[in-house]
Scaffold this active site. Sequence first.
Site, PDB file in Angstrom:
ATOM      1  N   MET A  29       0.856  -1.199   0.000  1.00 36.72           N
ATOM      2  CA  MET A  29       0.000   0.000   0.000  1.00 36.72           C
ATOM      3  C   MET A  29       0.880   1.232   0.000  1.00 36.72           C
ATOM      4  SD  MET A  29      -2.806  -0.674   2.968  1.00 36.72           S
ATOM      5  CE  MET A  29      -1.662  -1.557   4.004  1.00 36.72           C
ATOM      6  N   ARG A 218       4.177 -10.228  -8.862  1.00 34.70           N
ATOM      7  CA  ARG A 218       2.721 -10.043  -8.838  1.00 34.70           C
ATOM      8  C   ARG A 218       2.206 -10.127 -10.263  1.00 34.70           C
ATOM      9  NH1 ARG A 218      -0.975  -6.719  -4.778  1.00 34.70           N
ATOM     10  NH2 ARG A 218      -2.845  -6.704  -6.046  1.00 34.70           N
ATOM     11  N   GLN A 343     -12.433   5.074   2.058  1.00 36.29           N
ATOM     12  CA  GLN A 343     -12.558   6.509   2.314  1.00 36.29           C
ATOM     13  C   GLN A 343     -11.296   7.182   2.847  1.00 36.29           C
ATOM     14  OE1 GLN A 343     -17.004   5.945   3.782  1.00 36.29           O
ATOM     15  NE2 GLN A 343     -16.293   7.987   4.251  1.00 36.29           N
TER      16      GLN A 343
HETATM   17  P1  FAD Z   1     -25.086   9.892  14.613  1.00 38.65           P
HETATM   18  O1  FAD Z   1     -24.706   8.743  13.824  1.00 38.65           O
HETATM   19  O2  FAD Z   1     -26.248  10.718  14.194  1.00 38.65           O
HETATM   20  O3  FAD Z   1     -25.341   9.404  16.108  1.00 38.65           O
HETATM   21  C1  FAD Z   1     -25.908  10.214  17.109  1.00 38.65           C
HETATM   22  C2  FAD Z   1     -26.566   9.359  18.166  1.00 38.65           C
HETATM   23  O4  FAD Z   1     -26.938  10.169  19.269  1.00 38.65           O
HETATM   24  C3  FAD Z   1     -27.844   8.678  17.679  1.00 38.65           C
HETATM   25  O5  FAD Z   1     -27.761   7.284  17.912  1.00 38.65           O
HETATM   26  C4  FAD Z   1     -28.938   9.325  18.527  1.00 38.65           C
HETATM   27  O6  FAD Z   1     -29.993   8.429  18.840  1.00 38.65           O
HETATM   28  C5  FAD Z   1     -28.172   9.708  19.789  1.00 38.65           C
HETATM   29  N1  FAD Z   1     -28.791  10.805  20.564  1.00 38.65           N
HETATM   30  C6  FAD Z   1     -29.185  12.030  20.101  1.00 38.65           C
HETATM   31  N2  FAD Z   1     -29.673  12.773  21.126  1.00 38.65           N
HETATM   32  C7  FAD Z   1     -29.587  12.025  22.252  1.00 38.65           C
HETATM   33  C8  FAD Z   1     -29.923  12.236  23.615  1.00 38.65           C
HETATM   34  N3  FAD Z   1     -30.416  13.391  24.047  1.00 38.65           N
HETATM   35  N4  FAD Z   1     -29.728  11.237  24.502  1.00 38.65           N
HETATM   36  C9  FAD Z   1     -29.188  10.036  24.085  1.00 38.65           C
HETATM   37  N5  FAD Z   1     -28.850   9.793  22.799  1.00 38.65           N
HETATM   38  C10 FAD Z   1     -29.042  10.754  21.893  1.00 38.65           C
HETATM   39  N6  FAD Z   1     -20.540   7.719   6.430  1.00 38.65           N
HETATM   40  C11 FAD Z   1     -19.417   7.318   5.894  1.00 38.65           C
HETATM   41  O7  FAD Z   1     -18.348   7.766   6.302  1.00 38.65           O
HETATM   42  N7  FAD Z   1     -19.382   6.406   4.886  1.00 38.65           N
HETATM   43  C12 FAD Z   1     -20.503   5.870   4.399  1.00 38.65           C
HETATM   44  O8  FAD Z   1     -20.450   5.059   3.481  1.00 38.65           O
HETATM   45  C13 FAD Z   1     -21.729   6.248   4.964  1.00 38.65           C
HETATM   46  N8  FAD Z   1     -22.874   5.733   4.503  1.00 38.65           N
HETATM   47  C14 FAD Z   1     -24.034   6.104   5.083  1.00 38.65           C
HETATM   48  C15 FAD Z   1     -25.204   5.524   4.626  1.00 38.65           C
HETATM   49  C16 FAD Z   1     -26.400   5.853   5.222  1.00 38.65           C
HETATM   50  C17 FAD Z   1     -27.671   5.227   4.710  1.00 38.65           C
HETATM   51  C18 FAD Z   1     -26.445   6.777   6.301  1.00 38.65           C
HETATM   52  C19 FAD Z   1     -27.739   7.123   6.961  1.00 38.65           C
HETATM   53  C20 FAD Z   1     -25.282   7.362   6.736  1.00 38.65           C
HETATM   54  C21 FAD Z   1     -24.071   7.038   6.134  1.00 38.65           C
HETATM   55  N9  FAD Z   1     -22.875   7.603   6.535  1.00 38.65           N
HETATM   56  C22 FAD Z   1     -21.713   7.198   5.990  1.00 38.65           C
HETATM   57  C23 FAD Z   1     -22.851   8.729   7.470  1.00 38.65           C
HETATM   58  C24 FAD Z   1     -22.443   8.321   8.898  1.00 38.65           C
HETATM   59  O9  FAD Z   1     -23.237   7.262   9.333  1.00 38.65           O
HETATM   60  C25 FAD Z   1     -22.580   9.549   9.778  1.00 38.65           C
HETATM   61  O10 FAD Z   1     -21.731  10.541   9.307  1.00 38.65           O
HETATM   62  C26 FAD Z   1     -22.224   9.229  11.223  1.00 38.65           C
HETATM   63  O11 FAD Z   1     -23.095   8.250  11.724  1.00 38.65           O
HETATM   64  C27 FAD Z   1     -22.307  10.462  12.119  1.00 38.65           C
HETATM   65  O12 FAD Z   1     -21.911  10.074  13.395  1.00 38.65           O
HETATM   66  P2  FAD Z   1     -22.296  10.840  14.734  1.00 38.65           P
HETATM   67  O13 FAD Z   1     -21.835   9.978  15.831  1.00 38.65           O
HETATM   68  O14 FAD Z   1     -21.795  12.218  14.665  1.00 38.65           O
HETATM   69  O15 FAD Z   1     -23.888  10.947  14.749  1.00 38.65           O
HETATM   70  P1  NAP Z   2     -25.410  15.352   1.339  1.00 33.60           P
HETATM   71  O1  NAP Z   2     -24.331  14.575   0.744  1.00 33.60           O
HETATM   72  O2  NAP Z   2     -25.148  16.695   1.849  1.00 33.60           O
HETATM   73  O3  NAP Z   2     -26.571  15.419   0.247  1.00 33.60           O
HETATM   74  C1  NAP Z   2     -27.771  16.072   0.475  1.00 33.60           C
HETATM   75  C2  NAP Z   2     -28.585  16.116  -0.823  1.00 33.60           C
HETATM   76  O4  NAP Z   2     -29.788  16.787  -0.556  1.00 33.60           O
HETATM   77  C3  NAP Z   2     -27.907  16.870  -1.943  1.00 33.60           C
HETATM   78  O5  NAP Z   2     -28.155  16.133  -3.134  1.00 33.60           O
HETATM   79  C4  NAP Z   2     -28.616  18.225  -1.985  1.00 33.60           C
HETATM   80  O6  NAP Z   2     -28.573  18.569  -3.346  1.00 33.60           O
HETATM   81  C5  NAP Z   2     -29.981  17.894  -1.438  1.00 33.60           C
HETATM   82  N1  NAP Z   2     -30.588  18.964  -0.623  1.00 33.60           N
HETATM   83  C6  NAP Z   2     -29.997  19.714   0.323  1.00 33.60           C
HETATM   84  N2  NAP Z   2     -30.893  20.557   0.886  1.00 33.60           N
HETATM   85  C7  NAP Z   2     -32.093  20.299   0.292  1.00 33.60           C
HETATM   86  C8  NAP Z   2     -33.396  20.854   0.446  1.00 33.60           C
HETATM   87  N3  NAP Z   2     -33.648  21.802   1.340  1.00 33.60           N
HETATM   88  N4  NAP Z   2     -34.374  20.375  -0.332  1.00 33.60           N
HETATM   89  C9  NAP Z   2     -34.126  19.413  -1.250  1.00 33.60           C
HETATM   90  N5  NAP Z   2     -32.915  18.857  -1.438  1.00 33.60           N
HETATM   91  C10 NAP Z   2     -31.902  19.311  -0.674  1.00 33.60           C
HETATM   92  O7  NAP Z   2     -26.059  14.566   2.535  1.00 33.60           O
HETATM   93  P2  NAP Z   2     -26.541  13.070   2.710  1.00 33.60           P
HETATM   94  O8  NAP Z   2     -26.744  12.374   1.424  1.00 33.60           O
HETATM   95  O9  NAP Z   2     -27.672  13.176   3.651  1.00 33.60           O
HETATM   96  O10 NAP Z   2     -25.316  12.382   3.421  1.00 33.60           O
HETATM   97  C11 NAP Z   2     -24.948  12.790   4.734  1.00 33.60           C
HETATM   98  C12 NAP Z   2     -23.499  12.552   4.983  1.00 33.60           C
HETATM   99  O11 NAP Z   2     -23.248  11.156   5.049  1.00 33.60           O
HETATM  100  C13 NAP Z   2     -22.697  13.118   3.856  1.00 33.60           C
HETATM  101  O12 NAP Z   2     -21.874  14.162   4.320  1.00 33.60           O
HETATM  102  C14 NAP Z   2     -21.895  11.986   3.325  1.00 33.60           C
HETATM  103  O13 NAP Z   2     -20.519  12.299   3.236  1.00 33.60           O
HETATM  104  C15 NAP Z   2     -22.100  10.848   4.313  1.00 33.60           C
HETATM  105  N6  NAP Z   2     -22.283   9.652   3.503  1.00 33.60           N
HETATM  106  C16 NAP Z   2     -21.190   9.138   2.910  1.00 33.60           C
HETATM  107  C17 NAP Z   2     -21.341   8.048   2.088  1.00 33.60           C
HETATM  108  C18 NAP Z   2     -20.140   7.417   1.404  1.00 33.60           C
HETATM  109  O14 NAP Z   2     -20.298   6.487   0.640  1.00 33.60           O
HETATM  110  N7  NAP Z   2     -18.934   7.876   1.624  1.00 33.60           N
HETATM  111  C19 NAP Z   2     -22.576   7.500   1.858  1.00 33.60           C
HETATM  112  C20 NAP Z   2     -23.662   8.053   2.498  1.00 33.60           C
HETATM  113  C21 NAP Z   2     -23.502   9.155   3.299  1.00 33.60           C
HETATM  114  P3  NAP Z   2     -29.230  19.883  -3.964  1.00 33.60           P
HETATM  115  O15 NAP Z   2     -29.026  20.941  -2.913  1.00 33.60           O
HETATM  116  O16 NAP Z   2     -28.473  20.120  -5.224  1.00 33.60           O
HETATM  117  O17 NAP Z   2     -30.637  19.527  -4.236  1.00 33.60           O
HETATM  118 FE1  SF4 Z   3      -9.521   1.723   3.994  1.00 27.75          FE
HETATM  119 FE2  SF4 Z   3     -12.033   1.797   4.881  1.00 27.75          FE
HETATM  120 FE3  SF4 Z   3     -10.590  -0.458   5.107  1.00 27.75          FE
HETATM  121 FE4  SF4 Z   3     -10.004   1.606   6.601  1.00 27.75          FE
HETATM  122  S1  SF4 Z   3     -11.906   0.469   6.662  1.00 27.75           S
HETATM  123  S2  SF4 Z   3      -8.571   0.363   5.462  1.00 27.75           S
HETATM  124  S3  SF4 Z   3     -10.459   3.317   5.234  1.00 27.75           S
HETATM  125  S4  SF4 Z   3     -11.190   0.521   3.215  1.00 27.75           S
END
Ligand code: FAD
Ligand code: NAP
Ligand code: SF4
Length: 675
Positions: A29, A218, A343
């Site tokens: 890597m 490789r 990532q």
């Molecule tokens: P959160 O995940 O929002 O966690 C906050 C927690 O706090 C929640 O469990 C909530 O219930 C709890 N909480 C809130 N208020 C209170 C309270 N008062 N008392 C007790 N508990 C409370 N990120 C990536 O990097 N790669 C990806 O591929 C990726 N894919 C994603 C796909 C999907 C479908 C989704 C939904 C998200 C994805 N994400 C991805 C985004 C990633 O999951 C979030 O960025 C991350 O979870 C944020 O972490 P956090 O701990 O800040 O908040």
């Molecule tokens: P996001 O990436 O910020 O996308 C939000 C989408 O909603 C954009 O397409 C935006 O496009 C639209 N939008 C924003 N405000 C809006 C409004 N008021 N009305 C209608 N459309 C609106 O956020 P997300 O998809 O919720 O993901 C959240 C975070 O999780 C992201 O920061 C991402 O990095 C992370 N995540 C990462 C992965 C991964 O594979 N690495 C996968 C999932 C999530 P327009 O404003 O152009 O409409």
């Molecule tokens: Fe790379 Fe994601 Fe595996 Fe970490 S978990 S080594 S960032 S692919």
Amino acid sequence: MPKMQYPHLFSPLDLGFTTLKNRCIMGSMHTGLEEQAQGMHKLAAFYAERAAGGVGLIVTGGVAPNLAGCGFEGSAILNQASQLDGHRGVTEAVHQAGGKIALQILHTGRYAYHANSVAPSAINAPITPFTPHELSVSEIEATIADFANTARLAQQAGYDGVEIMGSEGYLINQFLVVRTNQRSDDWGGSLQNRQRLAIEIVRAVRAAVGEHFIVIFRISLLDLVQDGGTFAEAVQLAKALEAAGVTLLNTGIGWHEARIPTIATMVPRAAFSWVTRALKAHVGIPLIAVNRINTPDVAERILAAGDADLVSMARPLLADSQFMLKAEQGKSEQINTCIACNQACLDHVFEGKTASCLVNPRACRETELNIEPAAVTKRIAIVGAGPAGLSCALSAAQAGHQVTLFEARSELGGQFALAQLIPSKAEFRETLRYFSVMLALHQVEIRLNTRVSAADLAGCYDAVVLATGVTARALDLPGADHPSVVNYSDLIAGKVAAGLKVAIVGAGGIGVDVADLLLHQPYTHSGHELSQYLSDWGIDKQLNQAGGLLPVSPTQPARELWLLQRKKGKPGAGPGRTTGWIHRQSLQRNQVHLWGGVQYLRIDDAGLHLIHDGVEKCLPCDQIVVCAGQESVSTLYGELQALGQVVHLIGGAELAAELDAKRAIEQGMRLACAL
Ligand code: FAD
Ligand code: NAP
Ligand code: SF4
């Protein structure tokens, strides 16, 4: 005996002149440390930690044998004795930690990102802007000598061997196939001529280093590009390489320019060990299987089945340097598993940043980010068990603090618990398993189903960490309360059934993931996924086709989808430099309508009304899934401050924009180190 859980993985391999203590090789890597001031010192710490963690043999990131072969200007090169000091630091550190290490010699050929790139023929690669210079015969001979020189220097630096990079579409691979080699001299044309460079390099390297030095080659078993090699040609090359003095054959899959995912998270585990197995009958030297091997169970299965003699894991060793030690001690549940997200490793390297790991922010920061024992044990409350809270809780407990973790929901994970329900992200559940096991081990008190208020916390703890995350942004549109409108979180969690004609509002990472969920079956880690993956991407299971490619049959999508965004341009790239194209291809194959530059008007019984391409339209959808980004949940912060409580904000609670689990986990760990 715990060791017996993986008898094949922990069986030593006697190479005659040296013995590998087990069957795990840490694959090559590039980390980005190679080119930094003090980088070799950091690299030594990085590799030494993995050697101490029990890996049988480490292969370094690629090092060029000459200037033309460098990946970019200033990238790692070993062609002079004056460069040996940094390498000696690396080999000494690894040997002191009880490990072995080989230097990878990588000539990038036409993949080089600089104006002096070279290749068998002057044909541009689709992934670089530079036209390579066609090597003359004397330049080819000089290149062979350069490989031998680097191997000799590697031996002087104390390496236990070298790996000659002959796959992935780099220089040697470019000579092997007509796609990139259109020469009419002794180095092109017939198969024998095209294979000449690979064989001559191995001969020269072996002559330079003697018999008692590991030489890995490789070899590309599947090029996955048009006009690539056939498997029969690879077999012929493998035999010739064995005769030329190779010790081990590492099996490469897919050129960098291939448009087929080979290591991303949607690729099933061990998806290519069958290809390595197909070579086994033809050669006597040990073979190394690669790609999407990320648990000791998967590794053991491959070895026990006789598909390969060794397994190579690269990213899994970034994610957990103690992988092998934990497996050996029967503590596999404690392994921080690589989720193949790319990532923080590959995406970073392609963006010119130092590699690290989403699930292990310490990776490549071994000299600077360490959890030291706390001078004073504190009572810490952490609110929210998403990635930020989980990471902070574990690191704080590892530092010796007394930690209580409050979570409003009935399970750990926050938004990440939703992510694991996306078919192509089933690996994400491993991260939640890891945290759950480790929090119990470090005696973190976890209070699920507990939504705390400021009054519950103030005055009871030395510090409160708010990791309360984010909540989905609601649509602000006439008809947003129509029964057809659902938010992504209810849909993913299965609280509402999916429609048949669905509009997805918002095409960020979550919008793309919702499309994936609506188009694919849940992931089960069964053989079915492998067959589906191979046929979805047109990979020839019979190994008869050039490049290993078959035509892809058209897909009949499960439902009609529109993926919408207000920004101009085609939606669906999603985040991720090395994975965005995979999502785009999958969306196109499933005939998803990708509409950018839309203006939403209203929602009613007829569907979603919007303006697209300057024309007012109504999408006749039965469901509208809102994936319009997120907002921070942080009201407790001001309330706690007002009560005089020491309080910190991390993850989405601090900032919803540009949030991902990588930032959340790193922030959690960094804060814990500073508490
Ligand atoms: P959160 O995940 O929002 O966690 C906050 C927690 O706090 C929640 O469990 C909530 O219930 C709890 N909480 C809130 N208020 C209170 C309270 N008062 N008392 C007790 N508990 C409370 N990120 C990536 O990097 N790669 C990806 O591929 C990726 N894919 C994603 C796909 C999907 C479908 C989704 C939904 C998200 C994805 N994400 C991805 C985004 C990633 O999951 C979030 O960025 C991350 O979870 C944020 O972490 P956090 O701990 O800040 O908040
Ligand atoms: P996001 O990436 O910020 O996308 C939000 C989408 O909603 C954009 O397409 C935006 O496009 C639209 N939008 C924003 N405000 C809006 C409004 N008021 N009305 C209608 N459309 C609106 O956020 P997300 O998809 O919720 O993901 C959240 C975070 O999780 C992201 O920061 C991402 O990095 C992370 N995540 C990462 C992965 C991964 O594979 N690495 C996968 C999932 C999530 P327009 O404003 O152009 O409409
Ligand atoms: Fe790379 Fe994601 Fe595996 Fe970490 S978990 S080594 S960032 S692919």
